[in-house]
Design a protein around this motif. Sequence first.
Motif, mmCIF file in Angstrom:
data_model
loop_
_atom_site.group_PDB
_atom_site.id
_atom_site.type_symbol
_atom_site.label_atom_id
_atom_site.label_comp_id
_atom_site.label_asym_id
_atom_site.label_seq_id
_atom_site.Cartn_x
_atom_site.Cartn_y
_atom_site.Cartn_z
ATOM 1 N N ALA B 257 86.519 51.225 38.788
ATOM 2 C CA ALA B 257 85.847 50.124 39.471
ATOM 3 C C ALA B 257 85.618 48.979 38.504
ATOM 4 N N GLY B 258 85.367 47.814 39.023
ATOM 5 C CA GLY B 258 85.064 46.663 38.170
ATOM 6 C C GLY B 258 86.311 45.939 37.733
ATOM 7 N N PRO B 259 86.138 44.990 36.796
ATOM 8 C CA PRO B 259 87.239 44.088 36.441
ATOM 9 C C PRO B 259 88.209 44.721 35.443
ATOM 10 N N ALA B 260 88.779 45.868 35.762
ATOM 11 C CA ALA B 260 89.750 46.498 34.868
ATOM 12 C C ALA B 260 91.092 45.780 34.945
ATOM 13 N N VAL B 261 91.828 45.823 33.804
ATOM 14 C CA VAL B 261 93.151 45.204 33.764
ATOM 15 C C VAL B 261 94.188 46.316 33.745
ATOM 16 N N GLU B 262 95.192 46.196 34.590
ATOM 17 C CA GLU B 262 96.213 47.234 34.685
ATOM 18 C C GLU B 262 97.355 46.918 33.719
ATOM 19 N N GLY B 263 97.922 47.995 33.124
ATOM 20 C CA GLY B 263 99.034 47.762 32.215
ATOM 21 C C GLY B 263 99.787 49.045 31.930
ATOM 22 N N THR B 264 100.788 48.948 31.016
ATOM 23 C CA THR B 264 101.592 50.116 30.648
ATOM 24 C C THR B 264 101.332 50.440 29.180
ATOM 25 N N LEU B 265 101.084 51.718 28.897
ATOM 26 C CA LEU B 265 100.884 52.154 27.517
ATOM 27 C C LEU B 265 102.247 52.218 26.831
ATOM 28 N N THR B 266 102.514 51.332 25.880
ATOM 29 C CA THR B 266 103.854 51.266 25.285
ATOM 30 C C THR B 266 103.930 51.934 23.921
ATOM 31 N N GLU B 267 102.762 52.100 23.250
ATOM 32 C CA GLU B 267 102.816 52.698 21.915
ATOM 33 C C GLU B 267 101.535 53.453 21.650
ATOM 34 N N LEU B 268 101.633 54.572 20.951
ATOM 35 C CA LEU B 268 100.463 55.370 20.618
ATOM 36 C C LEU B 268 100.644 55.864 19.182
#
Lengths: 271, 324
Positions: B257-268
């Motif tokens: 919930a809330g103003p989260a930003v969606e994205g792709t995890l590209t490196e760990l």
Amino acid sequence: MRADRRTGAGGWVLRGVVVTYVVLLVAWPTGLVFKRAFQDGIDTFFSSLTSPDVQHALALTVTVAGWAVVINLVFGVAISLLLVRYRFPGRRILSVLIDVPLSVSPVVVGLALVLVYNARDGWFGTTLATWGFQVIFSTPGMIMATVFVALPLVVREVTPVLEEIGTDQEQAARSLGAGGFQTFWRITLPGIRWAIVYGLVLAVARSIGEFGAVKIVSGNITGQSQTATLAVEQTYQNFDHQAAYAIAALLAFTAMLCLIVVAILRPKEQH
Amino acid sequence: MSIRATNVTKTFGDFVALDDVTVDLPTGHLTALLGPSGGGKSTLLRIIAGLDTADSGTVEIEGVEASHLPPQKRNVGFVFQHYAAFKHMSVAKNVAFGLEIRKRKKADIDAKVKELLELVHLSQFADRMPSQLSGGQRQRMALARALAVEPSVLLLDEPFGALDAQVRKELRDWLRRLHDEIPVTTVFVTHDQEEALEVADEIVVINHGRVEQVGTPDEVYHQPANDFVMSFLGPTTTLNGSAVRPHDIDVFNQPVAGPAVEGTLTELKRIGFDVRATIDTAGGEHVTVHLTRTHADERGLDVGQRVWIVTSAERRPVAQTGLA
């Protein structure tokens, strides 16, 4: 790795050439002076140094060289501090002027001093003469000439050391409450003391050996204004070769002693 | 206020080292002047000590107008980056210097030197020459020498800059403990933000000859006054167009919930206990996130996943609603 481990044929040739060159030019002739001085025994050597004129010449050399070295000590250190610690217009010109005595012939120095200080029509000498002060043909002129030729020696030894030690220690001393003179006496001077000693020893060697400038300003009067180097020339020309070689040997020995002192002192500093 | 610099300006030719700087440094504190090289912090310290003079402005030390006093009249202790040890004097003589200048009694000087050498753990080296000491020992000697005259302020110019990392860290901790023992007003210059954050009570951030911010280590780190302070004090990354600390971002592998930003995890990347994740957002930003290993494992993160990221300020209510 020591260099001589790599000596090939070329190295040996080079070594031979250099050794021959130094022997023929320096070691052999200087050695001969000593040989001639002592060839009639040590007693003759000393007795030829005891004539009143020679004694006077030696004493005069000690006086002139002594004053010249003291003056060069004070002004040499002052000039070095000025050149290294201060920035002012004309600093580079001053630095070049300090080296003039190294490049100009001492004879020119002598003539120049005569032009300025002679009592008859000298630019400044006439004024001094009216005050009853004679420079040319007298000890002050000889001291001035000697100071002039030995001027760069203390300065050129002291300035690189002053530059190397930097101003950090002096600033630390100031922040700890030391005033200007205390900082100089307790921090700066101990830092440059060996450089001063080298400079002084070189100045002594140069001062006792000065000939051209002193000959012109002194008038070269035997028993009055004749230094040891002038006495060597005079006795040689008068065919008193024993005295000439004895004085020459004494001068050479003193100069060598100075160089040996420097050589012994020098490695101490580089720890 | 122990040290007050007012409207201090200093130029070297065309270069403006200090531009109308005004700072108050409180009594008894350990203050860091922090900033990049050439920012003017050392110049400010040297002007306070009287080793440089300001073009305009005034310096007050313990309520005394000091602008026109020479360094030896300001009663400040100064410690230099390269120690400035008196090379021709023994360690004990170095420490005694300021007291000898003040013509204290020999017995008093000896007692004071002994006490200070114990304080800096150099008692057994009293008769050595500075050249026989290590860098760290020389700097401790310089510190004892500065403290000997019981200065009203102690100024240290990049005191650990010339030392290797290990010694530097030890001396840093030691300086902090020393200051807790002897709470003399202390100002030190550093370009190392970790050093400033770890040691100082208060940090003055200086850049381009200006004071950017004054505050406690927490304040300058967590409430930076501007982008410069933000980026100078620690790592930053960009999220929604503004600078954020990488460890102030949380990552979730499911929508929150809330103003989260969606994205792709590209490196760990795992560096010991640290985990550094890079997330490419839909908006085209490459966001760096620092997590602890435990935290990353809890979240079950994997490269290629779709993730949702929120800054820590926004995370707390999310955690409270039990969605995490």
